[in-house]
Motif scaffolding. Structure first.
Motif, mmCIF file in Angstrom:
data_model
loop_
_atom_site.group_PDB
_atom_site.id
_atom_site.type_symbol
_atom_site.label_atom_id
_atom_site.label_comp_id
_atom_site.label_asym_id
_atom_site.label_seq_id
_atom_site.Cartn_x
_atom_site.Cartn_y
_atom_site.Cartn_z
ATOM 1 N N LYS A 119 30.457 41.247 44.091
ATOM 2 C CA LYS A 119 31.354 41.151 42.928
ATOM 3 C C LYS A 119 32.118 39.826 42.878
ATOM 4 O O LYS A 119 32.922 39.612 41.963
ATOM 5 C CB LYS A 119 32.350 42.320 42.909
ATOM 6 C CG LYS A 119 33.419 42.261 43.977
ATOM 7 C CD LYS A 119 34.452 43.365 43.791
ATOM 8 C CE LYS A 119 35.568 43.269 44.808
ATOM 9 N NZ LYS A 119 35.124 43.386 46.203
ATOM 10 N N TRP A 120 31.858 38.931 43.840
ATOM 11 C CA TRP A 120 32.566 37.654 43.810
ATOM 12 C C TRP A 120 32.323 36.903 42.497
ATOM 13 O O TRP A 120 33.210 36.199 42.013
ATOM 14 C CB TRP A 120 32.161 36.786 45.006
ATOM 15 C CG TRP A 120 30.796 36.169 44.941
ATOM 16 C CD1 TRP A 120 29.618 36.701 45.373
ATOM 17 C CD2 TRP A 120 30.464 34.876 44.417
ATOM 18 N NE1 TRP A 120 28.569 35.851 45.143
ATOM 19 C CE2 TRP A 120 29.058 34.710 44.570
ATOM 20 C CE3 TRP A 120 31.198 33.836 43.832
ATOM 21 C CZ2 TRP A 120 28.396 33.562 44.159
ATOM 22 C CZ3 TRP A 120 30.531 32.683 43.427
ATOM 23 C CH2 TRP A 120 29.147 32.555 43.579
ATOM 24 N N ARG A 121 31.148 37.114 41.911
ATOM 25 C CA ARG A 121 30.841 36.449 40.638
ATOM 26 C C ARG A 121 31.739 36.955 39.512
ATOM 27 O O ARG A 121 32.060 36.211 38.594
ATOM 28 C CB ARG A 121 29.375 36.677 40.259
ATOM 29 C CG ARG A 121 28.385 35.833 41.041
ATOM 30 C CD ARG A 121 26.957 36.245 40.708
ATOM 31 N NE ARG A 121 25.995 35.206 41.062
ATOM 32 C CZ ARG A 121 25.642 34.197 40.275
ATOM 33 N NH1 ARG A 121 26.183 34.073 39.084
ATOM 34 N NH2 ARG A 121 24.758 33.306 40.676
ATOM 35 N N GLN A 122 32.130 38.223 39.564
ATOM 36 C CA GLN A 122 33.034 38.779 38.553
ATOM 37 C C GLN A 122 34.498 38.462 38.879
ATOM 38 O O GLN A 122 35.332 38.342 37.983
ATOM 39 C CB GLN A 122 32.856 40.305 38.457
ATOM 40 C CG GLN A 122 31.540 40.764 37.829
ATOM 41 C CD GLN A 122 30.349 40.610 38.759
ATOM 42 O OE1 GLN A 122 30.415 40.979 39.921
ATOM 43 N NE2 GLN A 122 29.259 40.048 38.249
ATOM 44 N N LEU A 123 34.781 38.337 40.171
ATOM 45 C CA LEU A 123 36.158 38.044 40.591
ATOM 46 C C LEU A 123 36.587 36.644 40.139
ATOM 47 O O LEU A 123 37.736 36.446 39.735
ATOM 48 C CB LEU A 123 36.274 38.172 42.112
ATOM 49 C CG LEU A 123 37.649 37.906 42.717
ATOM 50 C CD1 LEU A 123 38.711 38.846 42.146
ATOM 51 C CD2 LEU A 123 37.595 38.023 44.251
ATOM 52 N N LEU A 124 35.673 35.692 40.187
ATOM 53 C CA LEU A 124 36.019 34.312 39.801
ATOM 54 C C LEU A 124 36.558 34.213 38.377
ATOM 55 O O LEU A 124 37.652 33.667 38.166
ATOM 56 C CB LEU A 124 34.811 33.392 39.985
ATOM 57 C CG LEU A 124 34.519 32.942 41.423
ATOM 58 C CD1 LEU A 124 33.170 32.269 41.489
ATOM 59 C CD2 LEU A 124 35.602 31.993 41.917
ATOM 60 N N PRO A 125 35.853 34.700 37.348
ATOM 61 C CA PRO A 125 36.409 34.610 35.996
ATOM 62 C C PRO A 125 37.680 35.445 35.823
ATOM 63 O O PRO A 125 38.549 35.079 35.025
ATOM 64 C CB PRO A 125 35.283 35.115 35.094
ATOM 65 C CG PRO A 125 34.349 35.848 35.988
ATOM 66 C CD PRO A 125 34.479 35.222 37.341
ATOM 67 N N ALA A 126 37.802 36.541 36.589
ATOM 68 C CA ALA A 126 39.026 37.346 36.512
ATOM 69 C C ALA A 126 40.219 36.553 37.036
ATOM 70 O O ALA A 126 41.314 36.583 36.452
ATOM 71 C CB ALA A 126 38.858 38.645 37.302
ATOM 72 N N VAL A 127 40.008 35.811 38.124
ATOM 73 C CA VAL A 127 41.070 34.964 38.673
ATOM 74 C C VAL A 127 41.353 33.795 37.731
ATOM 75 O O VAL A 127 42.503 33.367 37.578
ATOM 76 C CB VAL A 127 40.709 34.467 40.091
ATOM 77 C CG1 VAL A 127 41.651 33.361 40.551
ATOM 78 C CG2 VAL A 127 40.745 35.629 41.083
ATOM 79 N N ALA A 128 40.315 33.274 37.079
ATOM 80 C CA ALA A 128 40.521 32.209 36.090
ATOM 81 C C ALA A 128 41.439 32.689 34.968
ATOM 82 O O ALA A 128 42.359 31.980 34.546
ATOM 83 C CB ALA A 128 39.174 31.750 35.528
ATOM 84 N N ASP A 129 41.206 33.922 34.501
ATOM 85 C CA ASP A 129 42.075 34.498 33.460
ATOM 86 C C ASP A 129 43.494 34.704 33.983
ATOM 87 O O ASP A 129 44.465 34.512 33.248
ATOM 88 C CB ASP A 129 41.505 35.832 32.979
ATOM 89 C CG ASP A 129 40.238 35.667 32.154
ATOM 90 O OD1 ASP A 129 39.979 34.542 31.683
ATOM 91 O OD2 ASP A 129 39.503 36.663 31.991
ATOM 92 N N LEU A 130 43.615 35.114 35.266
ATOM 93 C CA LEU A 130 44.938 35.263 35.883
ATOM 94 C C LEU A 130 45.694 33.938 35.835
ATOM 95 O O LEU A 130 46.883 33.891 35.507
ATOM 96 C CB LEU A 130 44.784 35.751 37.325
ATOM 97 C CG LEU A 130 46.050 35.911 38.182
ATOM 98 C CD1 LEU A 130 45.846 37.034 39.215
ATOM 99 C CD2 LEU A 130 46.419 34.625 38.923
ATOM 100 N N MET A 131 45.004 32.855 36.165
ATOM 101 C CA MET A 131 45.637 31.531 36.156
ATOM 102 C C MET A 131 46.099 31.136 34.754
ATOM 103 O O MET A 131 47.205 30.616 34.578
ATOM 104 C CB MET A 131 44.655 30.478 36.689
ATOM 105 C CG MET A 131 44.404 30.540 38.171
ATOM 106 S SD MET A 131 43.265 29.224 38.671
ATOM 107 C CE MET A 131 43.378 29.326 40.454
ATOM 108 N N ILE A 132 45.250 31.389 33.773
ATOM 109 C CA ILE A 132 45.606 31.031 32.398
ATOM 110 C C ILE A 132 46.818 31.840 31.936
ATOM 111 O O ILE A 132 47.740 31.309 31.305
ATOM 112 C CB ILE A 132 44.398 31.232 31.461
ATOM 113 C CG1 ILE A 132 43.313 30.199 31.800
ATOM 114 C CG2 ILE A 132 44.812 31.117 30.005
ATOM 115 C CD1 ILE A 132 41.981 30.437 31.111
ATOM 116 N N ASP A 133 46.832 33.122 32.287
ATOM 117 C CA ASP A 133 47.983 33.971 31.957
ATOM 118 C C ASP A 133 49.243 33.463 32.648
ATOM 119 O O ASP A 133 50.332 33.437 32.058
ATOM 120 C CB ASP A 133 47.689 35.415 32.365
ATOM 121 C CG ASP A 133 48.843 36.354 32.037
ATOM 122 O OD1 ASP A 133 49.090 36.590 30.832
ATOM 123 O OD2 ASP A 133 49.506 36.852 32.968
#
Length: 228
Positions: free
Chosen positions: A139-153
């Motif tokens: 799931k690391w591939r899904q975690l990366l964009p989720a963390v990217a969204d966290l950063m933008i938020d």
């Protein structure tokens, strides 16, 4: 025995603290929770953000009846520790942050998030991709964009931006002099805004936790918390 919570950063894992556990366990009951989506925990169906992770930390402390807690947070972990202190100051003894970024803007967040493309990491930094897979599974591939969204938020709504002066708990801000994500200047600014803070700049030290010399960090930890 006193309780110490070690908080990993975004895309991190609690095993980054393994070199410190033997020493710290002499002084504390050490807790190493994982934020959701990291390690073997499930990635939530809805988005992850600082508020969600702060709630996870609060629930972890509540479930275990942890009060007067000592906290050490690397990168995002330090940010969340301070957010927790802002909300529950009575539950926090003191906090050490290491490599925690404070100067979050929307522009900065978008820039950082663009580096979290799984395909690019696989191609350009395959060893890092292997590390992420070993820590977080497929799931690391899904975690990366989720963390990217966290950063933008976080860039749009940084909860600590105007609130550091409210945190009266003792805090030690630490940053490496070769950290390419966190500037010494923003760390000094955070230190000056916190009413009860100390500052340490670690020589010849980069951002990743595995690039920090354990002997150096342990000496600073022992000094701040008067451990002998």
């Amino acid at each position: 025995m006193r309780n110490l919570i070690l908080l990993h950063g975004a895309l991190g894992h609690h095993n980054i603290f393994n070199p410190y556990l033997e020493t710290l366990s002499r002084y504390f009951k050490v807790h190493t929770p994982l934020f959701s989506g990291h390690g073997d925990t499930e990635l939530p169906a809805d988005e992850i953000n600082i508020e969600k992770y702060n709630k996870e930390l609060a629930l972890y402390c509540k479930d275990r009846n942890l009060t007067d807690v000592f906290m050490l947070g690397h990168s995002m972990g330090g940010y969340i520790a301070l957010c927790y202190a802002l909300q529950f100051p009575e539950n926090v003894n003191s906090i050490i942050t290491l490599g925690t970024k404070f100067d979050w803007t929307e522009e900065q967040a978008v820039k950082e998030s663009k580096m979290l493309n799984p395909d690019v990491i696989l191609e350009k930094v395959p060893k890092y991709a292997q590390l992420l897979e070993s820590q977080h599974g497929s799931k690391w591939r899904q975690l990366l964009p989720a963390v990217a969204d966290l950063m933008i938020d976080l860039g749009k709504n940084p909860p600590l931006k105007n609130n550091l002066n409210i945190i009266n708990n003792p805090v030690q801000i630490m940053v490496g002099d070769k950290d390419n994500m966190v500037t010494i200047e923003e760390s000094v600014d955070a230190y000056r805004r916190l009413p009860n803070a100390k500052l340490a700049v670690l020589p010849d030290t980069k951002h990743p936790m595995d690039k920090v010399r354990p002997s150096l960090l342990l000496d600073l930890i022992k000094d701040f918390w008067n451990l002998s």
